[in-house]
Scaffold this motif. Structure first.
Motif, PDB file in Angstrom:
ATOM      1  N   VAL A 129     101.949  68.962  59.905  1.00  0.00           N
ATOM      2  CA  VAL A 129     101.064  68.661  58.765  1.00  0.00           C
ATOM      3  C   VAL A 129      99.931  69.675  58.792  1.00  0.00           C
ATOM      4  O   VAL A 129      99.041  69.605  59.646  1.00  0.00           O
ATOM      5  N   VAL A 130      99.969  70.641  57.893  1.00  0.00           N
ATOM      6  CA  VAL A 130      98.987  71.726  57.929  1.00  0.00           C
ATOM      7  C   VAL A 130      98.522  72.098  56.524  1.00  0.00           C
ATOM      8  O   VAL A 130      99.218  71.852  55.532  1.00  0.00           O
ATOM      9  N   LEU A 131      97.341  72.702  56.490  1.00  0.00           N
ATOM     10  CA  LEU A 131      96.840  73.336  55.276  1.00  0.00           C
ATOM     11  C   LEU A 131      97.122  74.822  55.407  1.00  0.00           C
ATOM     12  O   LEU A 131      96.731  75.453  56.398  1.00  0.00           O
ATOM     13  N   LEU A 132      97.812  75.384  54.435  1.00  0.00           N
ATOM     14  CA  LEU A 132      98.214  76.790  54.459  1.00  0.00           C
ATOM     15  C   LEU A 132      97.373  77.567  53.459  1.00  0.00           C
ATOM     16  O   LEU A 132      97.349  77.240  52.271  1.00  0.00           O
ATOM     17  N   THR A 133      96.670  78.594  53.941  1.00  0.00           N
ATOM     18  CA  THR A 133      95.802  79.367  53.058  1.00  0.00           C
ATOM     19  C   THR A 133      96.581  80.469  52.360  1.00  0.00           C
ATOM     20  O   THR A 133      97.723  80.774  52.712  1.00  0.00           O
ATOM     21  N   GLU A 134      95.929  81.077  51.397  1.00  0.00           N
ATOM     22  CA  GLU A 134      96.569  82.142  50.617  1.00  0.00           C
ATOM     23  C   GLU A 134      96.933  83.338  51.480  1.00  0.00           C
ATOM     24  O   GLU A 134      97.923  84.028  51.221  1.00  0.00           O
ATOM     25  N   ASP A 135      96.146  83.593  52.542  1.00  0.00           N
ATOM     26  CA  ASP A 135      96.430  84.734  53.410  1.00  0.00           C
ATOM     27  C   ASP A 135      97.228  84.358  54.664  1.00  0.00           C
ATOM     28  O   ASP A 135      97.331  85.135  55.599  1.00  0.00           O
ATOM     29  N   GLY A 136      97.789  83.140  54.677  1.00  0.00           N
ATOM     30  CA  GLY A 136      98.718  82.768  55.742  1.00  0.00           C
ATOM     31  C   GLY A 136      98.134  82.011  56.920  1.00  0.00           C
ATOM     32  O   GLY A 136      98.856  81.675  57.855  1.00  0.00           O
ATOM     33  N   ARG A 137      96.837  81.713  56.900  1.00  0.00           N
ATOM     34  CA  ARG A 137      96.258  80.912  57.988  1.00  0.00           C
ATOM     35  C   ARG A 137      96.712  79.459  57.865  1.00  0.00           C
ATOM     36  O   ARG A 137      96.910  78.955  56.769  1.00  0.00           O
ATOM     37  N   ARG A 138      96.848  78.807  59.020  1.00  0.00           N
ATOM     38  CA  ARG A 138      97.273  77.405  59.051  1.00  0.00           C
ATOM     39  C   ARG A 138      96.215  76.567  59.762  1.00  0.00           C
ATOM     40  O   ARG A 138      95.790  76.911  60.862  1.00  0.00           O
ATOM     41  N   TYR A 139      95.824  75.463  59.112  1.00  0.00           N
ATOM     42  CA  TYR A 139      94.844  74.557  59.702  1.00  0.00           C
ATOM     43  C   TYR A 139      95.467  73.173  59.844  1.00  0.00           C
ATOM     44  O   TYR A 139      95.949  72.595  58.870  1.00  0.00           O
ATOM     45  N   GLN A 140      95.440  72.656  61.069  1.00  0.00           N
ATOM     46  CA  GLN A 140      95.890  71.296  61.294  1.00  0.00           C
ATOM     47  C   GLN A 140      94.769  70.321  60.903  1.00  0.00           C
ATOM     48  O   GLN A 140      93.631  70.720  60.685  1.00  0.00           O
ATOM     49  N   THR A 141      95.108  69.060  60.810  1.00  0.00           N
ATOM     50  CA  THR A 141      94.105  68.055  60.467  1.00  0.00           C
ATOM     51  C   THR A 141      93.029  67.994  61.549  1.00  0.00           C
ATOM     52  O   THR A 141      93.290  68.280  62.722  1.00  0.00           O
ATOM     53  N   THR A 142      91.818  67.623  61.142  1.00  0.00           N
ATOM     54  CA  THR A 142      90.701  67.594  62.079  1.00  0.00           C
ATOM     55  C   THR A 142      90.877  66.492  63.126  1.00  0.00           C
ATOM     56  O   THR A 142      91.447  65.428  62.840  1.00  0.00           O
ATOM     57  N   ASP A 143      90.365  66.748  64.332  1.00  0.00           N
ATOM     58  CA  ASP A 143      90.382  65.719  65.370  1.00  0.00           C
ATOM     59  C   ASP A 143      89.055  64.964  65.425  1.00  0.00           C
ATOM     60  O   ASP A 143      88.830  64.141  66.311  1.00  0.00           O
ATOM     61  N   ASP A 173      86.243  79.831  52.637  1.00  0.00           N
ATOM     62  CA  ASP A 173      87.143  80.857  52.101  1.00  0.00           C
ATOM     63  C   ASP A 173      88.620  80.477  52.258  1.00  0.00           C
ATOM     64  O   ASP A 173      89.506  81.209  51.808  1.00  0.00           O
ATOM     65  N   ALA A 174      88.887  79.333  52.890  1.00  0.00           N
ATOM     66  CA  ALA A 174      90.270  78.863  53.011  1.00  0.00           C
ATOM     67  C   ALA A 174      90.689  78.011  51.818  1.00  0.00           C
ATOM     68  O   ALA A 174      91.875  77.706  51.654  1.00  0.00           O
ATOM     69  N   VAL A 175      89.726  77.630  50.973  1.00  0.00           N
ATOM     70  CA  VAL A 175      90.018  76.705  49.868  1.00  0.00           C
ATOM     71  C   VAL A 175      90.811  77.354  48.729  1.00  0.00           C
ATOM     72  O   VAL A 175      91.818  76.787  48.276  1.00  0.00           O
ATOM     73  N   PRO A 176      90.425  78.527  48.222  1.00  0.00           N
ATOM     74  CA  PRO A 176      91.156  79.095  47.076  1.00  0.00           C
ATOM     75  C   PRO A 176      92.639  79.323  47.383  1.00  0.00           C
ATOM     76  O   PRO A 176      92.995  79.982  48.365  1.00  0.00           O
ATOM     77  N   GLY A 177      93.485  78.755  46.547  1.00  0.00           N
ATOM     78  CA  GLY A 177      94.930  78.941  46.695  1.00  0.00           C
ATOM     79  C   GLY A 177      95.571  78.126  47.801  1.00  0.00           C
ATOM     80  O   GLY A 177      96.749  78.347  48.131  1.00  0.00           O
ATOM     81  N   ALA A 178      94.856  77.171  48.375  1.00  0.00           N
ATOM     82  CA  ALA A 178      95.390  76.414  49.510  1.00  0.00           C
ATOM     83  C   ALA A 178      96.581  75.549  49.104  1.00  0.00           C
ATOM     84  O   ALA A 178      96.638  75.001  48.004  1.00  0.00           O
ATOM     85  N   ARG A 179      97.520  75.448  50.021  1.00  0.00           N
ATOM     86  CA  ARG A 179      98.675  74.565  49.872  1.00  0.00           C
ATOM     87  C   ARG A 179      98.750  73.660  51.099  1.00  0.00           C
ATOM     88  O   ARG A 179      98.214  73.986  52.155  1.00  0.00           O
ATOM     89  N   MET A 180      99.430  72.568  50.973  1.00  0.00           N
ATOM     90  CA  MET A 180      99.615  71.664  52.103  1.00  0.00           C
ATOM     91  C   MET A 180     101.095  71.517  52.413  1.00  0.00           C
ATOM     92  O   MET A 180     101.912  71.363  51.506  1.00  0.00           O
ATOM     93  N   ILE A 181     101.425  71.567  53.700  1.00  0.00           N
ATOM     94  CA  ILE A 181     102.804  71.390  54.140  1.00  0.00           C
ATOM     95  C   ILE A 181     102.889  70.113  54.963  1.00  0.00           C
ATOM     96  O   ILE A 181     102.106  69.906  55.892  1.00  0.00           O
ATOM     97  N   VAL A 182     103.834  69.252  54.598  1.00  0.00           N
ATOM     98  CA  VAL A 182     104.027  67.982  55.291  1.00  0.00           C
ATOM     99  C   VAL A 182     105.488  67.845  55.686  1.00  0.00           C
ATOM    100  O   VAL A 182     106.391  68.050  54.860  1.00  0.00           O
ATOM    101  N   ALA A 183     105.723  67.494  56.958  1.00  0.00           N
ATOM    102  CA  ALA A 183     107.076  67.270  57.462  1.00  0.00           C
ATOM    103  C   ALA A 183     107.032  66.164  58.495  1.00  0.00           C
ATOM    104  O   ALA A 183     105.996  65.928  59.126  1.00  0.00           O
TER     105      ALA A 183
END
Length: 226
Positions: A129-143, A173-183
């Motif tokens: 479960v990650v947030l994927l930025t326009e430039d390919g960075r991946r952020y997991q949910t906060t702890d 700067d991660a917000v513009p174009g962000a997508r979310m991936i869930v599996a």
């Protein structure tokens, strides 16, 4: 005298036979060894045809969609109903004590609903479960937020929609174009056709700027749960 010679004949032949027999057995053994080597080599090549490349073994079947849409995979369906930004949220501990937590970045709160196709399912924090930025960075949910307040605390059932929130902590700067991936969580035995959903959060251009500017000072998760 002739009797003596005929009696010697088997004596002189015996060494010749004893010398020839080992050479026949040695030649036969070499032939068998060579055939076995060819068979093993062929088996190795044959077996290799069933070994998938690393990228293929770790691949998933991805369904794409937009915020507000029901995104259907062959294992579950998911809908992102809204995305909210906040500078602070709250969390709770085992004693139900509420604590306010802030960030120098931005909390993105993604409200989701999920139902499954055949079997119950849970989500779990991590790389599924990650947030994927326009430039390919991946952020997991906060702890910083206890999982009991999030979508990780739900058990999703076939035929029933259940809702929850996923909280990410990201730089602006991660917000513009962000997508979310869930599996679903990865299993011990890899499923080469495991489903995942990739959802465009609709944060391109002006939408991203508005979300950042209108970020809430404080967003309560505990009050929503109660």
């Amino acid at each position: 005298m002739a009797v003596t010679q005929s009696g010697a004949s088997p004596v002189t032949r015996q060494p010749v036979e004893s010398c020839r027999r080992p050479s026949r057995r040695g030649a036969g053994a070499r032939v068998v060894t060579a055939i076995a080597g060819v068979v093993l080599a062929a088996a190795a090549v044959y077996a290799q045809t069933f070994i998938l490349p690393t990228e293929q073994r770790s691949s998933r079947v991805t369904a794409n969609g937009l915020v507000g849409e029901v995104v259907e995979t062959h294992g579950f369906s998911i809908k992102v109903s809204s995305v909210t930004a906040a500078n602070a949220v709250d969390t709770t501990d085992f004693s139900d004590n509420v604590t306010k937590v802030g960030t120098s970045n931005l909390f993105l709160l993604v409200d989701i609903s999920i139902t499954t196709t055949r079997v119950p399912m849970r989500l779990s924090p991590g790389s599924n479960v990650v947030l994927l930025t326009e430039d390919g960075r991946r952020y997991q949910t906060t702890d910083k937020v206890d999982v009991s307040l999030t979508a990780f605390n739900r058990r999703y059932q076939p035929g029933f929609w259940s809702s929850g929130v996923l909280v990410f902590e990201v730089p602006k700067d991660a917000v513009p174009g962000a997508r979310m991936i869930v599996a679903p969580p990865s299993e011990v035995i890899v499923d080469y056709s495991a489903p995942e959903a990739e959802i465009d959060l609709g944060l391109s251009g002006d939408a991203a700027s508005r979300l950042i500017k209108q970020a809430e000072d404080y967003h309560s998760l505990v009050s929503k749960k109660r």
